[in-house]
Design an enzyme around this catalytic site. Structure first.
Site, PDB file in Angstrom:
ATOM      1  N   HIS A  19       0.865  -1.218  -0.058  1.00  0.00           N
ATOM      2  CA  HIS A  19       0.207  -0.023  -0.164  1.00  0.00           C
ATOM      3  C   HIS A  19       0.950   1.432  -0.017  1.00  0.00           C
ATOM      4  O   HIS A  19       2.219   1.219   0.114  1.00  0.00           O
ATOM      5  CB  HIS A  19      -0.952  -0.077   1.216  1.00  0.00           C
ATOM      6  CG  HIS A  19      -1.904  -1.374   1.243  1.00  0.00           C
ATOM      7  ND1 HIS A  19      -2.785  -1.467   0.185  1.00  0.00           N
ATOM      8  CD2 HIS A  19      -1.905  -2.143   2.268  1.00  0.00           C
ATOM      9  CE1 HIS A  19      -3.338  -2.518   0.444  1.00  0.00           C
ATOM     10  NE2 HIS A  19      -3.111  -3.057   1.559  1.00  0.00           N
ATOM     11  N   THR A  20       0.140   2.300  -0.179  1.00  0.00           N
ATOM     12  CA  THR A  20       0.952   3.803  -0.116  1.00  0.00           C
ATOM     13  C   THR A  20       1.644   3.972   1.136  1.00  0.00           C
ATOM     14  O   THR A  20       0.912   3.872   2.156  1.00  0.00           O
ATOM     15  CB  THR A  20       0.121   4.862  -0.663  1.00  0.00           C
ATOM     16  OG1 THR A  20      -0.439   4.547  -1.878  1.00  0.00           O
ATOM     17  CG2 THR A  20       0.799   6.039  -0.691  1.00  0.00           C
ATOM     18  N   SER A  21       2.913   4.070   1.255  1.00  0.00           N
ATOM     19  CA  SER A  21       3.609   4.296   2.540  1.00  0.00           C
ATOM     20  C   SER A  21       3.856   6.047   2.539  1.00  0.00           C
ATOM     21  O   SER A  21       4.099   6.133   3.624  1.00  0.00           O
ATOM     22  CB  SER A  21       4.775   3.610   2.495  1.00  0.00           C
ATOM     23  OG  SER A  21       5.607   3.757   1.532  1.00  0.00           O
ATOM     24  N   SER A  22       3.777   6.544   1.298  1.00  0.00           N
ATOM     25  CA  SER A  22       4.201   7.990   1.323  1.00  0.00           C
ATOM     26  C   SER A  22       3.628   8.448   0.123  1.00  0.00           C
ATOM     27  O   SER A  22       3.876   8.168  -1.024  1.00  0.00           O
ATOM     28  CB  SER A  22       5.912   8.415   1.706  1.00  0.00           C
ATOM     29  OG  SER A  22       6.264   7.541   0.580  1.00  0.00           O
ATOM     30  N   TRP A  64      -4.138   9.154   2.589  1.00  0.00           N
ATOM     31  CA  TRP A  64      -3.308  10.337   2.807  1.00  0.00           C
ATOM     32  C   TRP A  64      -3.749  11.665   2.712  1.00  0.00           C
ATOM     33  O   TRP A  64      -3.287  12.233   2.085  1.00  0.00           O
ATOM     34  CB  TRP A  64      -1.849  10.084   2.299  1.00  0.00           C
ATOM     35  CG  TRP A  64      -1.230   8.710   2.807  1.00  0.00           C
ATOM     36  CD1 TRP A  64      -1.604   7.369   2.316  1.00  0.00           C
ATOM     37  CD2 TRP A  64      -0.310   8.502   3.743  1.00  0.00           C
ATOM     38  NE1 TRP A  64      -0.828   6.411   2.738  1.00  0.00           N
ATOM     39  CE2 TRP A  64      -0.104   7.287   3.734  1.00  0.00           C
ATOM     40  CE3 TRP A  64       0.626   9.374   4.370  1.00  0.00           C
ATOM     41  CZ2 TRP A  64       1.273   6.820   4.592  1.00  0.00           C
ATOM     42  CZ3 TRP A  64       1.462   8.927   5.232  1.00  0.00           C
ATOM     43  CH2 TRP A  64       1.806   7.489   5.276  1.00  0.00           C
TER      44      TRP A  64
END
Length: 502
Positions: free
Chosen positions: A274-277, A381
Site C-alpha cells: 500500500h501507499t507508504s508516502s 493520505w
C-alpha cells in the site's frame, strides 16, 4: 374507392347494406356521399327499447361519418327482392348508436390508488433540484462511474434485477421463453468453455520430456567449423529458427515450438503493498466560521515532491449545495474520495427518502471511511476540512485526518497553515461566542491575508487559490482567485541564506 364498392360482401353484409338503403338519409342530393342517420324506432317495444328509441330520436339527423353510396337494389346482379332480415334494422341501429360522434382526445383519468406516493415525492424532488440548477443528466455526464465496465451489473443490482431478468419479455412463453435455453447458450458458460479449450491447447503444446539433446557445432566468423568438420550454417539456422523474431517478443522461444511463454517469473510474489508516502500532494486548507456561515480556501497547486508540477488542481468540492469539502494531502486519494462523494451525492439527491445530507452528516461519513481505511492498514493520505451548515442551519466546521481522528473548532487549517495561519485566524474568532460578532467581510479578508502569508512562507503554496463562502442561500465558489497587494520588502530583513554582510 371503386375497389371498395365492388367488394363482394357476405350474406350478412348484404342484409346490412340493404337495411341502410331503407333508412332515410339526410340531404342525399347535396352531397355525393350518404350520411347514416339514426333509424326511427320510436314504435319499438320491450325492456330498454323505449330508452334506446328516445336516444336515437335525439340523435336524429346527426352526421356520424361519410359512407360510400351502396349499390341500388334495382342494379343487383341476382335481382334480390326478398324482404329484409328481422335483425337488419337492429344491426344498423346498434352500429350507429355505438359509433362515437367525435373522437375523445382528452387524457383519461388516473386509475384508483395511483400514482404511488413515493413516485410523487421523486418528481417533486426532481423539480426542486431543477429549479436550483441541479440537473441529473449533468451529474451523470460528469461522473467517472459511467466509465466503469461493470456499470450494467451495478445498475441491475441497484434496480433489483438478476442476470436472468435481463432476458425477460412480455411475449407469451410459446413465442419466447428465456428459461428454456440450455446452460451452454449463455455467455458465462461459453466463456468457461473457451477457457477450457484454450487450456487444453496449451497443455497439448507444452514440450514433452526430451529423450536426447542435439549438439550444434560452433561456427567461427569465417564460416568454418571448429575442429574437424565442413563449413555449414545448418547449426546456426537450427538455433535461430526456434526464436521469436517479432518486435514485441524479441528473443523469446517460439510458442508453436516450445509452447506458451511463461512470464510468471517476471511478477513479484511478495505481499500486497500500500501507499507508504504520498507523491503528488496539496498543501494547506484554511477555514473560519462567521455568524451566517463558513469561509474555506485552498490554493490550486499540487506538488510532485519538491517540484511545483500541477498549478490548476482544484481542492475544494461542493456537496449537496450547502457543504464544501477541502482536501489536503495526496491528490490521488483526493480523487478517490471525490468519486465516492459524487456517487453518494447522486444517491442522496435522487433517492426516495426525501432527506438531504448536511455538513455534519457528511463529516461523520468521511470519518468512518478514513477510520476504516486506517484499520485496514491502507490509509487515505488526506487531511480533510468539512464546512457548511448542520441540521439546524447553523455554521458547521470540522476536520478528519488519515487516522480517522476528528476535531471541531471555529477556525481550522491543515498542513503548514496549522502553524502559520491558525494564530492569525484565532485573533478573529477564538471561540464560538466570538463567531457571532464576525461578519462575512471580516472572515473573507482574514482568509485572504492568511493565504498571502502562506505564499510568503510555504514553498509548496501558490498565489492562485480557490475560496468558497457557505451560507443559507447556498455556496459561492471562486476557483481562480489571485493574491493581491503582495510585498516582498520583508525579504531584505531575512538573514541566514547566502553571503551575509553585517
Amino acid at each position: 374507392m371503386s375497389v371498395l364498392v365492388g367488394y363482394g360482401a357476405s350474406d350478412d353484409e348484404e342484409y346490412f347494406y340493404k337495411a341502410i338503403e331503407r333508412i332515410p338519409a339526410s340531404s342525399p342530393e347535396s352531397s355525393p356521399h350518404t350520411f347514416l342517420t339514426k333509424p326511427d324506432i320510436t314504435n319499438a317495444e320491450g325492456d330498454g327499447v323505449q330508452e334506446l328509441a328516445q336516444e336515437a330520436k335525439e340523435m336524429q339527423n346527426t352526421l356520424v361519418g361519410p359512407q360510400v353510396q351502396p349499390a341500388n337494389s334495382s342494379n343487383s346482379e341476382d335481382g334480390w327482392t326478398s324482404p329484409l332480415s328481422p335483425y337488419s334494422a337492429n344491426r344498423a341501429a346498434t352500429r350507429n348508436l355505438t359509433m362515437p360522434l367525435l373522437p375523445d382526445l382528452n387524457i383519461p383519468p388516473s386509475p384508483p390508488d395511483s400514482p404511488p406516493p413515493g413516485v410523487e415525492e421523486k418528481f417533486e424532488r426532481f423539480l426542486q433540484l431543477k429549479s436550483q440548477g441541479v440537473h441529473f443528466n449533468e451529474k451523470l455526464a460528469g461522473s467517472s462511474a459511467l466509465k466503469n465496465p461493470m456499470l450494467l451489473q451495478k445498475l441491475m443490482a441497484s434496480a433489483g434485477l438478476s442476470e436472468s431478468d435481463q432476458y425477460a419479455t412480455t411475449l407469451p412463453e410459446d413465442l419466447w421463453d428465456p428459461s428454456a435455453f440450455p446452460k451452454h447458450a449463455y455467455k458465462e458458460e461459453l466463456a468457461r468453455s473457451q477457457q477450457k479449450t484454450a487450456k487444453r491447447k496449451e497443455e497439448q503444446n507444452l514440450p514433452t520430456q526430451r529423450e536426447k539433446v542435439e549438439f550444434v557445432p560452433a561456427i567461427n566468423t569465417e564460416g568454418s567449423v571448429r575442429g574437424n568438420g565442413t563449413a555449414s550454417h545448418v547449426g546456426g539456422e537450427r538455433l535461430t529458427s526456434g526464436m521469436n523474431h517479432l518486435p514485441q517478443a524479441w528473443g523469446r522461444p517460439r510458442d508453436d515450438i516450445y509452447g506458451p511463454y511463461d512470464s510468471s517469473y517476471l511478477h513479484a510474489n511478495g505481499p500486497k503493498a500500500h501507499t507508504s508516502s504520498p507523491i503528488v500532494t496539496g498543501t494547506s486548507v484554511l477555514a473560519v466560521k462567521f455568524k451566517d456561515g463558513v469561509v474555506i480556501a485552498a490554493d490550486n497547486l499540487a506538488s510532485y515532491g519538491s517540484l511545483s508540477r500541477f498549478t490548476d488542481v482544484k481542492r475544494l468540492r461542493i456537496f449537496n449545495r450547502k457543504t464544501v469539502v477541502g482536501f489536503g494531502g495526496d491528490v490521488s486519494d483526493m480523487q478517490y474520495l471525490d468519486r465516492l462523494l459524487l456517487s453518494l451525492d447522486i444517491d442522496e439527491n435522487y433517492g426516495s427518502s426525501g432527506h438531504d445530507l448536511n455538513a455534519q452528516n457528511l463529516h461523520t461519513y468521511l470519518a468512518k471511511v478514513m477510520y476504516k481505511r486506517r484499520s485496514d492498514i491502507n490509509p487515505l493520505w488526506n487531511h480533510i476540512l468539512v464546512a457548511g451548515l448542520d441540521s439546524e442551519e447553523q455554521p458547521f466546521l470540522s476536520s478528519v485526518d488519515l487516522l480517522g481522528t476528528t476535531f471541531s473548532s471555529p477556525t481550522l487549517a491543515t498542513g503548514f497553515g496549522a502553524h502559520l495561519a491558525q494564530p492569525l485566524l484565532r485573533k478573529l474568532a477564538d471561540d464560538e461566542a466570538a463567531v457571532q460578532s464576525v461578519t462575512r467581510e471580516q472572515a473573507v479578508t482574514a482568509i485572504k491575508e492568511c493565504m498571502k502569508v502562506l505564499f510568503y512562507r510555504d514553498a509548496r503554496s501558490l498565489d492562485k487559490y480557490s475560496i468558497a463562502v457557505i451560507t443559507k442561500e447556498g455556496v459561492e465558489l471562486k476557483e481562480n482567485e489571485q493574491l493581491e497587494g503582495q510585498s516582498w520588502a520583508f525579504a531584505e530583513m531575512i538573514k541566514g541564506y547566502g553571503t551575509q554582510t553585517v
